[in-house]
Design a protein around this motif. Structure first.
Motif, PDB file in Angstrom:
ATOM      1  N   SER A   1       0.900  -1.481   0.170  1.00 45.15           N
ATOM      2  CA  SER A   1       0.139   0.058  -0.281  1.00 45.15           C
ATOM      3  C   SER A   1       1.067   1.172  -0.070  1.00 45.15           C
ATOM      4  O   SER A   1       0.673   2.342  -0.251  1.00 45.15           O
ATOM      5  CB  SER A   1      -0.736   0.382   1.153  1.00 45.15           C
ATOM      6  OG  SER A   1      -0.327  -0.125   2.352  1.00 45.15           O
ATOM      7  N   ASN A   2       1.924   1.501   0.426  1.00 47.65           N
ATOM      8  CA  ASN A   2       2.625   2.174   1.141  1.00 47.65           C
ATOM      9  C   ASN A   2       3.475   2.567  -0.674  1.00 47.65           C
ATOM     10  O   ASN A   2       5.273   2.119  -0.777  1.00 47.65           O
ATOM     11  CB  ASN A   2       3.513   2.356   2.366  1.00 47.65           C
ATOM     12  CG  ASN A   2       2.921   2.853   3.323  1.00 47.65           C
ATOM     13  OD1 ASN A   2       1.974   3.853   3.038  1.00 47.65           O
ATOM     14  ND2 ASN A   2       3.413   2.747   4.677  1.00 47.65           N
ATOM     15  N   GLN A   3       2.989   3.530  -1.028  1.00 49.74           N
ATOM     16  CA  GLN A   3       4.127   3.250  -2.974  1.00 49.74           C
ATOM     17  C   GLN A   3       3.524   4.936  -3.147  1.00 49.74           C
ATOM     18  O   GLN A   3       2.686   5.321  -2.860  1.00 49.74           O
ATOM     19  CB  GLN A   3       2.915   2.579  -3.732  1.00 49.74           C
ATOM     20  CG  GLN A   3       3.376   1.067  -3.368  1.00 49.74           C
ATOM     21  CD  GLN A   3       3.976   0.088  -5.140  1.00 49.74           C
ATOM     22  OE1 GLN A   3       3.075   0.576  -5.841  1.00 49.74           O
ATOM     23  NE2 GLN A   3       4.295  -0.729  -4.388  1.00 49.74           N
ATOM     24  N   THR A   4       4.534   5.319  -4.291  1.00 48.61           N
ATOM     25  CA  THR A   4       4.336   6.836  -4.553  1.00 48.61           C
ATOM     26  C   THR A   4       4.426   7.094  -6.284  1.00 48.61           C
ATOM     27  O   THR A   4       5.193   5.770  -6.652  1.00 48.61           O
ATOM     28  CB  THR A   4       5.059   8.204  -3.254  1.00 48.61           C
ATOM     29  OG1 THR A   4       4.575   8.951  -4.569  1.00 48.61           O
ATOM     30  CG2 THR A   4       6.711   7.214  -4.110  1.00 48.61           C
ATOM     31  N   TYR A   5       4.159   7.694  -6.902  1.00 43.85           N
ATOM     32  CA  TYR A   5       4.295   8.017  -8.649  1.00 43.85           C
ATOM     33  C   TYR A   5       5.301   8.235  -8.220  1.00 43.85           C
ATOM     34  O   TYR A   5       5.710   9.107  -9.307  1.00 43.85           O
ATOM     35  CB  TYR A   5       2.707   8.256  -9.381  1.00 43.85           C
ATOM     36  CG  TYR A   5       2.007   7.607  -8.638  1.00 43.85           C
ATOM     37  CD1 TYR A   5       1.995   6.430  -9.319  1.00 43.85           C
ATOM     38  CD2 TYR A   5       0.937   7.695  -8.982  1.00 43.85           C
ATOM     39  CE1 TYR A   5       1.080   5.635  -9.349  1.00 43.85           C
ATOM     40  CE2 TYR A   5      -1.133   6.880  -9.246  1.00 43.85           C
ATOM     41  CZ  TYR A   5       0.312   5.921  -8.711  1.00 43.85           C
ATOM     42  OH  TYR A   5      -1.277   5.093  -9.728  1.00 43.85           O
TER      43      TYR A   5
ATOM     44  N   TYR B   1       6.249   3.559  -6.959  1.00 45.63           N
ATOM     45  CA  TYR B   1       7.755   3.517  -5.938  1.00 45.63           C
ATOM     46  C   TYR B   1       7.552   2.853  -4.951  1.00 45.63           C
ATOM     47  O   TYR B   1       6.816   3.214  -4.325  1.00 45.63           O
ATOM     48  CB  TYR B   1       8.949   4.569  -6.113  1.00 45.63           C
ATOM     49  CG  TYR B   1       9.578   4.988  -7.987  1.00 45.63           C
ATOM     50  CD1 TYR B   1      10.300   4.936  -8.105  1.00 45.63           C
ATOM     51  CD2 TYR B   1       9.089   6.006  -7.855  1.00 45.63           C
ATOM     52  CE1 TYR B   1      10.846   4.900  -9.455  1.00 45.63           C
ATOM     53  CE2 TYR B   1       8.802   6.243  -9.995  1.00 45.63           C
ATOM     54  CZ  TYR B   1      10.174   5.829 -10.303  1.00 45.63           C
ATOM     55  OH  TYR B   1      10.361   6.086 -11.311  1.00 45.63           O
ATOM     56  N   GLY B   2       8.182   1.830  -4.163  1.00 49.73           N
ATOM     57  CA  GLY B   2       8.085   1.812  -2.751  1.00 49.73           C
ATOM     58  C   GLY B   2       8.396   2.385  -1.992  1.00 49.73           C
ATOM     59  O   GLY B   2       9.378   3.003  -2.202  1.00 49.73           O
ATOM     60  N   ALA B   3       7.412   2.751  -1.413  1.00 52.56           N
ATOM     61  CA  ALA B   3       7.870   3.825   0.011  1.00 52.56           C
ATOM     62  C   ALA B   3       7.293   2.880   1.525  1.00 52.56           C
ATOM     63  O   ALA B   3       6.898   4.121   2.787  1.00 52.56           O
ATOM     64  CB  ALA B   3       6.794   4.869  -0.224  1.00 52.56           C
ATOM     65  N   GLU B   4       7.653   2.289   1.798  1.00 52.47           N
ATOM     66  CA  GLU B   4       7.178   1.536   3.074  1.00 52.47           C
ATOM     67  C   GLU B   4       8.331   2.150   4.128  1.00 52.47           C
ATOM     68  O   GLU B   4       8.001   2.222   5.340  1.00 52.47           O
ATOM     69  CB  GLU B   4       8.019  -0.133   2.426  1.00 52.47           C
ATOM     70  CG  GLU B   4       6.747  -1.268   1.918  1.00 52.47           C
ATOM     71  CD  GLU B   4       5.813  -1.043   2.412  1.00 52.47           C
ATOM     72  OE1 GLU B   4       5.103  -1.781   3.389  1.00 52.47           O
ATOM     73  OE2 GLU B   4       5.165  -0.420   1.691  1.00 52.47           O
ATOM     74  N   GLU B   5       9.405   2.477   3.456  1.00 52.41           N
ATOM     75  CA  GLU B   5      10.405   2.955   4.679  1.00 52.41           C
ATOM     76  C   GLU B   5       9.167   4.715   5.357  1.00 52.41           C
ATOM     77  O   GLU B   5       9.819   4.708   6.994  1.00 52.41           O
ATOM     78  CB  GLU B   5      11.323   3.791   4.676  1.00 52.41           C
ATOM     79  CG  GLU B   5      12.408   3.092   4.045  1.00 52.41           C
ATOM     80  CD  GLU B   5      12.591   3.368   2.255  1.00 52.41           C
ATOM     81  OE1 GLU B   5      10.908   3.507   1.386  1.00 52.41           O
ATOM     82  OE2 GLU B   5      13.505   2.936   1.247  1.00 52.41           O
TER      83      GLU B   5
END
Length: 267
Positions: free
Chosen positions: A163-167, A216-220
């Motif tokens: 779920s934590n992703q960004t364009y 892009y993954g943004a799990e951080e």
């Protein structure tokens, strides 16, 4: 960089007040001033002019669609805490303007009236790298990073992906930097006195729509403590009670909402 937080705000936050944006002086350059005799461009000199380094207390990461909210928050930090906040669009010229200058000089084919595609790829790559390095250096130099966590920043869900992703490639860079940059204590922290308090909050990712989409993954972001409006007001009160100002007022924030980075391999 010492600390980082995920910021959950809205435009109606009582701490904000209307204020005209600061006027930014546009940069006009002659590329010949940055060239050696053989035509080689001095990239470091170009970066110093286009993406200059200055000292800031806080780096504010945000979506370009949240510029108004970001500016309001930076005003709040300056007025209430004396904190100097870095917002790239308020300090640096847009990278596309520099790309166009380079393309006009090196990629334009006058006879055809078009641009050389391969040369344009190279000029764009160089300017993107310049901005990436400048952003990373600025984040590293700032004591604290705030990530403006809004529906414009994240993708809610893409099929079976996390779920934590960004364009945004730039948000991806900045969030990745948060987990990889060195974390140093830049100064001795103030001793803060306050009454007992319990902090607990949860964040959820939201959707953003772009015309060209790469996720892009943004799990951080999950590892960052969340700041909400009540946290800001409590920070403001604690800073005032301890008579803190400027970078020292960040110590009150660290007391209100503690956080510790976990590096790869740490438990």
């Amino acid at each position: 960089m010492y600390k980082a937080y995920s910021l959950k705000l809205n435009n109606n936050f009582s701490g904000f007040r209307n204020k005209k944006p600061k006027e930014k002086k546009e940069i006009e350059i002659n590329l010949s001033d940055f060239c050696e005799e053989d035509g080689t461009i001095r990239g470091d000199d170009l970066i110093d002019i286009w993406f200059p380094f200055e000292k800031y207390d806080v780096f504010l990461s945000h979506s370009h669609m949240d510029e108004d909210l970001a500016y309001k928050f930076s005003n709040y930090l300056e007025e209430k805490f004396g904190i100097k906040t870095f917002i790239d669009s308020q300090v640096w010229e847009h990278m596309n303007k520099l790309i166009k200058k380079l393309d006009k000089e090196f990629a334009y084919q006058e006879k055809k009236g078009t641009y050389d595609y391969d040369v344009r790829n190279v000029t764009t790559a160089h300017v993107h790298n310049m901005l990436s390095v400048a952003l990373t250096k600025m984040m590293d130099a700032c004591e604290c990073v705030f990530f403006l966590n809004t529906k414009n920043s994240f993708v809610k869900e893409i099929e079976k992906t996390p779920s934590n992703q960004t364009y945004s490639s730039w948000i991806y860079l900045e969030i990745s930097n948060i987990s990889s940059l060195r974390t140093l204590i830049r100064r001795e922290e103030s001793k803060i006195i306050e009454r007992g308090y319990v902090h607990d909050s949860v964040t959820k990712a939201s959707a953003v729509t772009e015309s060209f989409k790469i996720a892009y993954g943004a799990e951080e972001i999950k590892g960052l403590p969340i700041l909400k409006e009540d946290d800001l007001l409590r920070w403001e009160r604690l800073s005032n009670e301890n008579r803190l100002w400027g970078a020292n007022s960040l110590d009150a924030l660290y007391k209100c909402v503690p956080m510790k980075f976990k590096r790869e391999g740490e438990k």
